[in-house]
Design a protein around this motif. Sequence first.
Motif, PDB file in Angstrom:
ATOM      1  N   GLU A   1     -19.544 -50.364  -6.729  1.00  0.00           N
ATOM      2  CA  GLU A   1     -20.610 -49.834  -7.578  1.00  0.00           C
ATOM      3  C   GLU A   1     -20.668 -50.666  -8.858  1.00  0.00           C
ATOM      4  O   GLU A   1     -19.649 -51.095  -9.373  1.00  0.00           O
TER       5      GLU A   1
ATOM      6  N   SER B   1     -29.878 -56.258 -11.027  1.00  0.00           N
ATOM      7  CA  SER B   1     -29.755 -55.622  -9.713  1.00  0.00           C
ATOM      8  C   SER B   1     -28.416 -54.913  -9.610  1.00  0.00           C
ATOM      9  O   SER B   1     -27.512 -55.132 -10.413  1.00  0.00           O
ATOM     10  N   GLU B   2     -28.322 -54.072  -8.586  1.00  0.00           N
ATOM     11  CA  GLU B   2     -27.031 -53.504  -8.243  1.00  0.00           C
ATOM     12  C   GLU B   2     -26.183 -54.640  -7.687  1.00  0.00           C
ATOM     13  O   GLU B   2     -26.703 -55.558  -7.048  1.00  0.00           O
TER      14      GLU B   2
ATOM     15  N   ARG C   1     -24.171 -54.564  -5.318  1.00  0.00           N
ATOM     16  CA  ARG C   1     -24.154 -54.495  -3.851  1.00  0.00           C
ATOM     17  C   ARG C   1     -25.328 -55.257  -3.231  1.00  0.00           C
ATOM     18  O   ARG C   1     -25.278 -55.632  -2.065  1.00  0.00           O
ATOM     19  N   GLU C   2     -26.391 -55.440  -4.013  1.00  0.00           N
ATOM     20  CA  GLU C   2     -27.579 -56.126  -3.515  1.00  0.00           C
ATOM     21  C   GLU C   2     -27.312 -57.633  -3.457  1.00  0.00           C
ATOM     22  O   GLU C   2     -26.803 -58.208  -4.419  1.00  0.00           O
TER      23      GLU C   2
ATOM     24  N   GLU D   1     -23.586 -53.002 -11.783  1.00  0.00           N
ATOM     25  CA  GLU D   1     -24.826 -53.733 -11.983  1.00  0.00           C
ATOM     26  C   GLU D   1     -24.543 -55.147 -12.437  1.00  0.00           C
ATOM     27  O   GLU D   1     -23.472 -55.463 -12.957  1.00  0.00           O
TER      28      GLU D   1
END
Length: 105
Positions: free
Chosen positions: A49, A81-82, A84-85, A51
């Motif tokens: 988790e 973006s996150e 994870r992206e 950013e």
Amino acid sequence: MKLISREDYTTFKDGGFRMDVISDTENAKILNCNIRAGAELPVHSHDIEGELCITILAGEGLFLGANGAELPARAGDMLISEIREPHGLRAVSDLRAIVVITPPI
């Protein structure tokens, strides 16, 4: 308080990119990224988790994303973006960027 001059981070690495850690605390990691024209930080992601913010300081390039996505990247542009992206960065001209990751990885 800590004052950093972006002029302290102007060195490029021949044939690729150079990444220097400017700050690494429990709250955020800040990186200076200098990428030679034609080189890239490949698309990748992190399974945590958090950013990410990439701010272009100088030069032109492309923000890279999943499935071949490309967005123009010019001085003053920011990609948020996150973490994870999938994300990456390709330099069209010599490019300088600041990357902020929260929380740090």
